[in-house]
Write an enzyme that holds these catalytic residues in place. Structure first.
Site, PDB file in Angstrom:
ATOM      1  N   ASP A  75      -0.425  15.886  18.795  1.00 28.45           N
ATOM      2  CA  ASP A  75      -0.006  14.488  18.913  1.00 28.45           C
ATOM      3  C   ASP A  75       1.415  14.398  19.458  1.00 28.45           C
ATOM      4  O   ASP A  75       1.705  13.618  20.363  1.00 28.45           O
ATOM      5  CB  ASP A  75      -0.093  13.816  17.534  1.00 28.45           C
ATOM      6  CG  ASP A  75       0.010  12.304  17.632  1.00 28.45           C
ATOM      7  OD1 ASP A  75      -0.304  11.756  18.696  1.00 28.45           O
ATOM      8  OD2 ASP A  75       0.408  11.677  16.633  1.00 28.45           O
ATOM      9  N   ALA A 113       6.279  18.327  12.502  1.00 30.95           N
ATOM     10  CA  ALA A 113       4.807  18.268  12.496  1.00 30.95           C
ATOM     11  C   ALA A 113       4.238  18.102  11.098  1.00 30.95           C
ATOM     12  O   ALA A 113       3.103  18.506  10.830  1.00 30.95           O
ATOM     13  CB  ALA A 113       4.188  19.494  13.175  1.00 30.95           C
ATOM     14  N   ARG A 115     -13.054 -10.805  14.129  1.00 27.60           N
ATOM     15  CA  ARG A 115     -13.388 -12.055  13.461  1.00 27.60           C
ATOM     16  C   ARG A 115     -14.901 -12.180  13.411  1.00 27.60           C
ATOM     17  O   ARG A 115     -15.631 -11.526  14.162  1.00 27.60           O
ATOM     18  CB  ARG A 115     -12.797 -13.249  14.215  1.00 27.60           C
ATOM     19  CG  ARG A 115     -11.289 -13.358  14.093  1.00 27.60           C
ATOM     20  CD  ARG A 115     -10.752 -14.519  14.907  1.00 27.60           C
ATOM     21  NE  ARG A 115     -11.199 -15.805  14.384  1.00 27.60           N
ATOM     22  CZ  ARG A 115     -10.923 -16.977  14.946  1.00 27.60           C
ATOM     23  NH1 ARG A 115     -10.227 -17.016  16.081  1.00 27.60           N
ATOM     24  NH2 ARG A 115     -11.349 -18.106  14.403  1.00 27.60           N
ATOM     25  N   HIS A 116     -15.378 -13.037  12.523  1.00 29.24           N
ATOM     26  CA  HIS A 116     -16.805 -13.362  12.505  1.00 29.24           C
ATOM     27  C   HIS A 116     -17.180 -14.014  13.838  1.00 29.24           C
ATOM     28  O   HIS A 116     -16.306 -14.477  14.599  1.00 29.24           O
ATOM     29  CB  HIS A 116     -17.099 -14.330  11.362  1.00 29.24           C
ATOM     30  CG  HIS A 116     -16.233 -15.567  11.415  1.00 29.24           C
ATOM     31  ND1 HIS A 116     -16.471 -16.623  12.274  1.00 29.24           N
ATOM     32  CD2 HIS A 116     -15.107 -15.884  10.733  1.00 29.24           C
ATOM     33  CE1 HIS A 116     -15.541 -17.539  12.123  1.00 29.24           C
ATOM     34  NE2 HIS A 116     -14.697 -17.124  11.194  1.00 29.24           N
ATOM     35  N   GLY A 141      11.521  17.603   5.533  1.00 32.25           N
ATOM     36  CA  GLY A 141      10.343  18.393   5.867  1.00 32.25           C
ATOM     37  C   GLY A 141      10.427  19.002   7.250  1.00 32.25           C
ATOM     38  O   GLY A 141      11.224  18.584   8.097  1.00 32.25           O
ATOM     39  N   HIS A 169     -11.719 -13.111   8.815  1.00 31.50           N
ATOM     40  CA  HIS A 169     -11.333 -14.435   9.300  1.00 31.50           C
ATOM     41  C   HIS A 169      -9.950 -14.416   9.967  1.00 31.50           C
ATOM     42  O   HIS A 169      -9.175 -13.482   9.790  1.00 31.50           O
ATOM     43  CB  HIS A 169     -11.345 -15.411   8.129  1.00 31.50           C
ATOM     44  CG  HIS A 169     -12.614 -15.364   7.348  1.00 31.50           C
ATOM     45  ND1 HIS A 169     -13.712 -16.148   7.636  1.00 31.50           N
ATOM     46  CD2 HIS A 169     -12.999 -14.567   6.299  1.00 31.50           C
ATOM     47  CE1 HIS A 169     -14.702 -15.868   6.803  1.00 31.50           C
ATOM     48  NE2 HIS A 169     -14.293 -14.910   5.976  1.00 31.50           N
ATOM     49  N   GLU A 188     -11.308 -16.138   3.780  1.00 35.24           N
ATOM     50  CA  GLU A 188     -10.331 -16.872   4.581  1.00 35.24           C
ATOM     51  C   GLU A 188      -9.310 -17.590   3.699  1.00 35.24           C
ATOM     52  O   GLU A 188      -9.577 -17.889   2.521  1.00 35.24           O
ATOM     53  CB  GLU A 188     -11.057 -17.879   5.484  1.00 35.24           C
ATOM     54  CG  GLU A 188     -10.171 -18.736   6.375  1.00 35.24           C
ATOM     55  CD  GLU A 188      -9.302 -17.958   7.367  1.00 35.24           C
ATOM     56  OE1 GLU A 188      -8.539 -17.089   6.919  1.00 35.24           O
ATOM     57  OE2 GLU A 188      -9.373 -18.248   8.566  1.00 35.24           O
ATOM     58  N   ASN A 247     -16.401 -23.882  13.596  1.00 37.25           N
ATOM     59  CA  ASN A 247     -15.538 -23.672  14.765  1.00 37.25           C
ATOM     60  C   ASN A 247     -15.871 -24.688  15.859  1.00 37.25           C
ATOM     61  O   ASN A 247     -14.981 -25.266  16.485  1.00 37.25           O
ATOM     62  CB  ASN A 247     -15.706 -22.268  15.334  1.00 37.25           C
ATOM     63  CG  ASN A 247     -15.163 -21.160  14.448  1.00 37.25           C
ATOM     64  OD1 ASN A 247     -15.667 -20.040  14.457  1.00 37.25           O
ATOM     65  ND2 ASN A 247     -14.124 -21.454  13.672  1.00 37.25           N
ATOM     66  N   GLY A 295     -11.945 -23.747   7.271  1.00 35.66           N
ATOM     67  CA  GLY A 295     -12.505 -23.321   5.987  1.00 35.66           C
ATOM     68  C   GLY A 295     -14.018 -23.407   5.958  1.00 35.66           C
ATOM     69  O   GLY A 295     -14.708 -23.147   6.950  1.00 35.66           O
ATOM     70  N   ARG A 337      22.723  20.033   3.964  1.00 33.26           N
ATOM     71  CA  ARG A 337      22.618  18.763   4.668  1.00 33.26           C
ATOM     72  C   ARG A 337      22.312  17.627   3.692  1.00 33.26           C
ATOM     73  O   ARG A 337      22.882  16.537   3.784  1.00 33.26           O
ATOM     74  CB  ARG A 337      21.533  18.858   5.755  1.00 33.26           C
ATOM     75  CG  ARG A 337      21.206  17.552   6.478  1.00 33.26           C
ATOM     76  CD  ARG A 337      22.412  16.895   7.153  1.00 33.26           C
ATOM     77  NE  ARG A 337      23.019  17.710   8.154  1.00 33.26           N
ATOM     78  CZ  ARG A 337      22.704  17.701   9.451  1.00 33.26           C
ATOM     79  NH1 ARG A 337      21.767  16.886   9.894  1.00 33.26           N
ATOM     80  NH2 ARG A 337      23.344  18.476  10.302  1.00 33.26           N
ATOM     81  N   ARG A 354     -20.601 -16.252   7.096  1.00 29.12           N
ATOM     82  CA  ARG A 354     -20.414 -16.045   8.539  1.00 29.12           C
ATOM     83  C   ARG A 354     -19.986 -14.615   8.866  1.00 29.12           C
ATOM     84  O   ARG A 354     -20.268 -14.130   9.958  1.00 29.12           O
ATOM     85  CB  ARG A 354     -19.443 -17.068   9.129  1.00 29.12           C
ATOM     86  CG  ARG A 354     -18.060 -17.148   8.501  1.00 29.12           C
ATOM     87  CD  ARG A 354     -17.356 -18.397   9.060  1.00 29.12           C
ATOM     88  NE  ARG A 354     -15.987 -18.602   8.590  1.00 29.12           N
ATOM     89  CZ  ARG A 354     -15.655 -19.242   7.487  1.00 29.12           C
ATOM     90  NH1 ARG A 354     -16.613 -19.727   6.687  1.00 29.12           N
ATOM     91  NH2 ARG A 354     -14.382 -19.423   7.151  1.00 29.12           N
TER      92      ARG A 354
END
Length: 425
Positions: free
Chosen positions: A143, A22, A225-226, A19, A361, A296, A232, A238, A109, A276
């Protein structure tokens, strides 16, 4: 131990990118490598531009003119070096899918590469990115002028002008793939239309399936994360506990953090089915979807236990998990590899979407983060993903940019280093 079982002993595929500049070729090439590596398939990208830069670091557009014999000679040398390294990798490092990232815009090519592949019993598969979407091309030009190694330290506007001239030089000789005997995928305006021809192996079909879900529009993924949970605080794994008082504070602060990072862009929030994550996303003013696949890692018989209890009750399991955390499966539960398997539809949907915030999680985020950052699977279960932190991922042609935004709300650490005593997670 679970997961995908690809019979790749005798399969070696050379994916040949095709291609104009860009058109997102390097981004697509890197995505294929990430996806296959994530599924534990040995894949590697060989970017011809990187080899060429060893001889010509900052060429002007004239270097890429087909009428420039010295430019043609140096570009051929770079391609030969990349292909040589690829075949050494196939032979000596058990390579399965090598990706030759270059323009490869002429039939001459491509025929030369085909001849080399067939002589070495490697299956050639072409992936062409054909694009006339001016907005997408202009974004890629903007970019490239700021991220390409070819334009480091140069005036951005001069870089963009030179890059446009480089594209025009390639347009003069560009021949799209039409040969009916070739194995190829042609992506038209990345995602608008896909043309598939002579896909012959299971692994090729997996690559095609992945490519059909891609787009290369600019977007970001946010991960969190929650909020800190009651489990925790107790050091238990779990379960389906509520978030703690500090977790609730994070839930209230999260909309502000997200708004500062997201701005006015549209956003969709994905959570797991566990309460959670729903409690953490409660105040976010965006459309929300719940995914069972984001739950999780299932700890099986160890669900609800502390690591000290696991070490005392199942000492052999505790040691085995430390030794190979990615492959180890809890009794009656899951391994990290199992999580990757159930997350594949999530990854496919993520590639189809634009801006997504995932609230989930620790183990699940490690697997998703490993996909975007191309982290080795044996390392992914040991990555630190702290509580009360918003992670922004911005995929680019030459890698994924990461920003971590702390909410400055205290939380327990649930991170446990390899070989660490069970007193901490």
């Amino acid at each position: 131990m679970g997961g995908y079982s690809f019979h790749t002993d005798n399969v070696r595929i050379c994916v040949i990118m095709v291609g104009l500049p860009a058109r997102g070729k390097s981004l697509i090439a890197q995505k294929i490598v990430r996806y296959l590596s994530w599924l534990s398939i040995n894949a590697k990208c060989f970017n011809v531009g990187n080899y060429r830069r060893q001889e010509m670091a900052h060429p002007t557009a004239d270097f890429f003119d087909a009428g420039n014999p010295e430019g043609e000679r140096l570009r051929k040398i770079a391609a030969e070096a990349a292909i040589g390294d690829m075949f050494r990798w196939f032979e000596h490092e058990a390579g399965v899918v090598g990706i030759l990232d270059a323009t490869n815009t002429t039939r001459k090519r491509r025929d030369w590469i085909l001849e080399i592949c067939r002589a070495r019993s490697v299956e050639p598969m072409f992936v062409e990115s054909w694009c006339d979407d001016e907005d997408l091309i202009m974004h890629n030009i903007m970019d490239v002028k700021t991220t390409s190694p070819d334009y480091v330290g140069q005036d951005p506007e001069q870089a963009a002008l030179d890059f446009r001239n480089r594209i025009r030089n390639y347009e003069k000789v560009y021949e799209t793939i039409t040969e009916p005997e070739l194995t190829y995928v042609k992506l038209i305006n990345v995602g608008s239309q896909v043309i598939i021809n002579r896909i012959q192996s299971y692994l090729e079909s997996r690559i095609v399936y992945y490519l059909m879900n891609l787009h290369i529009k600019p977007r970001c993924i946010w991960l969190s994360r929650h909020g800190e949970s009651e489990f925790n605080l107790l050091g238990r794994i779990g379960g389906d506990s509520d978030i703690s008082a500090r977790g609730q504070e994070y839930s209230r602060q999260l909309p502000r953090l997200v708004k500062q990072s997201v701005g006015d862009r549209e956003l969709t929030v994905w959570t797991s089915t566990l309460k959670r994550t729903a409690q953490t996303a409660k105040y976010l003013p965006y459309r929300q979807l719940t995914w069972k696949a984001l739950d999780e890692l299932d700890a099986g018989e160890c669900d609800g236990m502390t690591y000290a209890e696991i070490e005392e009750r199942f000492p052999e399991d505790y040691a085995a998990r430390d030794n190979n955390k990615y492959e180890y499966r809890y009794r009656g539960g899951e391994s990290y590899r199992d999580v990757v398997t159930r997350l594949e539809p999530i990854i496919m949907e993520l590639e189809r979407q634009e801006n997504i915030l995932i609230v989930t999680h620790q183990a699940v985020l490690r697997c998703i983060y490993a996909y975007f950052m191309n982290v080795r699977q044996d390392q992914s279960p040991w990555m630190e993903v702290p509580l009360h932190t918003l992670i922004k991922l911005e995929p680019k042609a030459y890698g994924t940019e990461v920003t971590r935004i702390s909410a400055d709300i205290p939380a327990v650490s649930t991170y446990r280093e390899k070989g660490q005593s069970s007193r901490k997670k």
